[in-house]
Design an enzyme around this catalytic site. Sequence first.
Site, PDB file in Angstrom:
ATOM      1  N   CYS A  69      16.716 -43.102  37.280  1.00  0.00           N
ATOM      2  CA  CYS A  69      15.909 -43.942  36.403  1.00  0.00           C
ATOM      3  C   CYS A  69      14.449 -43.823  36.842  1.00  0.00           C
ATOM      4  CB  CYS A  69      16.374 -45.394  36.498  1.00  0.00           C
ATOM      5  SG  CYS A  69      15.321 -46.549  35.593  1.00  0.00           S
ATOM      6  N   CYS A  72      13.275 -47.537  38.266  1.00  0.00           N
ATOM      7  CA  CYS A  72      13.711 -48.149  39.536  1.00  0.00           C
ATOM      8  C   CYS A  72      14.384 -47.174  40.497  1.00  0.00           C
ATOM      9  CB  CYS A  72      14.644 -49.322  39.250  1.00  0.00           C
ATOM     10  SG  CYS A  72      16.280 -48.844  38.638  1.00  0.00           S
ATOM     11  N   CYS A 117      19.491 -48.653  31.958  1.00  0.00           N
ATOM     12  CA  CYS A 117      19.709 -48.705  33.403  1.00  0.00           C
ATOM     13  C   CYS A 117      20.321 -50.059  33.746  1.00  0.00           C
ATOM     14  CB  CYS A 117      18.378 -48.527  34.123  1.00  0.00           C
ATOM     15  SG  CYS A 117      18.486 -48.710  35.922  1.00  0.00           S
ATOM     16  N   CYS A 120      17.553 -52.084  36.214  1.00  0.00           N
ATOM     17  CA  CYS A 120      16.266 -52.623  35.740  1.00  0.00           C
ATOM     18  C   CYS A 120      16.238 -52.863  34.234  1.00  0.00           C
ATOM     19  CB  CYS A 120      15.116 -51.718  36.155  1.00  0.00           C
ATOM     20  SG  CYS A 120      14.989 -50.169  35.238  1.00  0.00           S
ATOM     21  N   CYS A 140      22.734 -39.134  24.973  1.00  0.00           N
ATOM     22  CA  CYS A 140      21.498 -38.509  24.505  1.00  0.00           C
ATOM     23  C   CYS A 140      20.335 -39.313  25.082  1.00  0.00           C
ATOM     24  CB  CYS A 140      21.499 -38.507  22.982  1.00  0.00           C
ATOM     25  SG  CYS A 140      20.187 -37.533  22.254  1.00  0.00           S
TER      26      CYS A 140
END
Length: 151
Positions: A69, A72, A117, A120, A140
């Site tokens: 991510c 984070c 995510c 976060c 995707c």
Amino acid sequence: MHRRLFLLSTAAIFAAPAIAAESFEVTLTEAEWRARLDDLAYRVLREEETERPGTSRLNDEKRAGTYHCAGCDLPAFASDTKYDSGTGWPSFWEPLPNAIGTREDGGLFGARTEVHCRRCGGHFGHVFNDGPKPTGLRYCMNGAALVFKPA
């Protein structure tokens, strides 16, 4: 047409508190997110925008490693689950365990499943049921929401 717009607006008002009330391990102020992310990553992760197809620096990434991510740094996808879906966005057939969350994303083009995510809440993209075996899923993802770290 006015009635339809009214109904959609009303539904959005009632849905917004449920999304905003969701809590995540990593929470920052808007200013902190803007300081941490470049403009495109901020718009994708925090405002749920979509990058233009074919523009991601990660489309041609072929090395072994992990996609994290961009907000984070949580590891989200392994390189051995990445494939060329022909869509113009990095695509994966499976996330890493305990890396993502999903929620229904009812938009003008019908219901989709948003992928974010789990740590976060940053918006990654959407998952579809038209991917390869073994899962049959296509995650995707917006490349701007991810950072690649080679093995």
